[in-house]
Motif scaffolding. Structure first.
Motif, short mmCIF file in Angstrom:
data_model
loop_
_atom_site.label_atom_id
_atom_site.label_comp_id
_atom_site.label_asym_id
_atom_site.label_seq_id
_atom_site.Cartn_x
_atom_site.Cartn_y
_atom_site.Cartn_z
N UNK A 34 78.82 110.32 41.22
CA UNK A 34 78.91 111.39 40.12
C UNK A 34 78.02 111.49 39.41
N UNK A 35 77.13 112.69 39.36
CA UNK A 35 75.90 112.92 38.60
C UNK A 35 76.26 113.27 37.29
N UNK A 36 76.07 112.65 36.28
CA UNK A 36 76.59 112.77 34.62
C UNK A 36 75.73 113.99 34.14
N UNK A 37 74.64 114.76 35.04
CA UNK A 37 74.12 115.82 34.50
C UNK A 37 74.65 116.88 35.18
N UNK A 38 75.66 116.71 36.07
CA UNK A 38 76.14 117.89 36.89
C UNK A 38 77.62 118.17 36.30
N UNK A 39 78.26 118.32 37.28
CA UNK A 39 79.84 118.63 37.20
C UNK A 39 80.74 117.49 36.71
N UNK A 40 79.96 116.36 36.61
CA UNK A 40 80.81 115.47 35.96
C UNK A 40 80.46 115.05 34.57
N UNK A 41 79.90 115.90 33.95
CA UNK A 41 79.39 115.77 32.53
C UNK A 41 80.45 115.38 31.60
N UNK A 61 70.40 109.13 27.16
CA UNK A 61 69.63 109.24 28.67
C UNK A 61 69.90 107.94 29.46
N UNK A 62 70.55 107.04 28.87
CA UNK A 62 70.78 105.83 29.83
C UNK A 62 71.66 105.93 31.00
N UNK A 63 72.71 106.68 30.77
CA UNK A 63 73.58 107.09 31.79
C UNK A 63 72.99 107.57 32.99
N UNK A 64 72.43 108.67 32.67
CA UNK A 64 71.51 109.70 33.43
C UNK A 64 70.50 108.75 34.30
N UNK A 65 69.77 107.80 33.56
CA UNK A 65 68.49 107.05 34.09
C UNK A 65 69.34 106.08 34.90
N UNK A 66 70.53 105.59 34.64
CA UNK A 66 71.05 104.55 35.54
C UNK A 66 71.56 105.12 36.64
N UNK A 151 70.69 119.02 29.03
CA UNK A 151 71.76 119.10 29.94
C UNK A 151 71.98 120.27 30.26
N UNK A 152 72.51 121.08 31.52
CA UNK A 152 72.86 122.37 31.82
C UNK A 152 74.34 122.42 31.37
N UNK A 153 74.50 123.41 30.54
CA UNK A 153 76.19 123.74 29.91
C UNK A 153 76.99 124.09 31.01
N UNK A 154 77.87 123.32 31.26
CA UNK A 154 79.11 123.51 32.26
C UNK A 154 80.26 123.75 31.54
N UNK A 155 81.19 124.71 32.10
CA UNK A 155 82.43 124.99 31.43
C UNK A 155 83.67 124.13 32.12
#
Length: 155
Positions: A34-41, A61-66, A151-155
């Motif tokens: 699950x990408x924390x920068x994408x749909x799983x924000x 940024x640690x979660x995204x880096x991991x 982060x891109x803003x997702x609804x």
């Protein structure tokens, strides 16, 4: 102490360790998929310090880096949190050493040399974390590279 009680305590300790290890493995699997920068924000926690101040803490940024490290993208991981990526091997080695100690298993020879953290080294680590915290929030050209991408803003 009673031998039966010792065996029971050791068994319970190892069961708890196995459960904790399984939980970490499941979290690692979910984080790798699950990408924390994408749909799983929404699933992953947000940095409260960043939400309240707008400044990046040393852990931003640690979660995204991991996530990127688990998928083999080292340069993207460095882009999200360089200090985390550089410190992670040492932290992992110490965690493995702690696991051996906790489970009362003799350390392998390669890990038997104990690194003792002296007071000045602990202060140096603290100062370097503080400097990283300050420098990554400076709005000047070379230091902006330490800021995690937005982060891109997702609804």
């Amino acid at each position: 102490m009673n031998l039966r009680l010792q065996i029971t305590q050791r068994f319970l300790k190892r069961c708890g360790f196995c459960i904790a290890s399984l939980a970490i493995a499941v979290f690692g699997y979910v984080l790798s998929r699950a990408n924390p920068s994408g749909e799983w924000q929404a699933f992953f926690p947000k940095c409260i310090f960043f939400l309240t101040t707008g400044l990046h803490c040393p852990g931003c940024g640690c979660t995204r880096a991991l996530h990127h490290l688990l998928n083999g993208r080292i340069l993207l991981a460095l882009q999200h949190n360089a200090m985390f990526v550089l410190v992670l091997p040492w932290v992992m080695l110490e965690a493995i050493r702690g696991c051996f100690w906790f489970l009362e298993i003799p350390l392998p020879r390669i890990m038997s040399r104990r690194f003792r953290l002296r007071a000045w080294q602990a202060v140096a680590i603290g100062v370097s974390i503080l400097l990283f915290w300050i420098v990554r929030n400076l709005p000047y050209a070379p230091f902006e590279l330490l800021v995690p991408p937005k982060l891109p803003i997702t609804q």
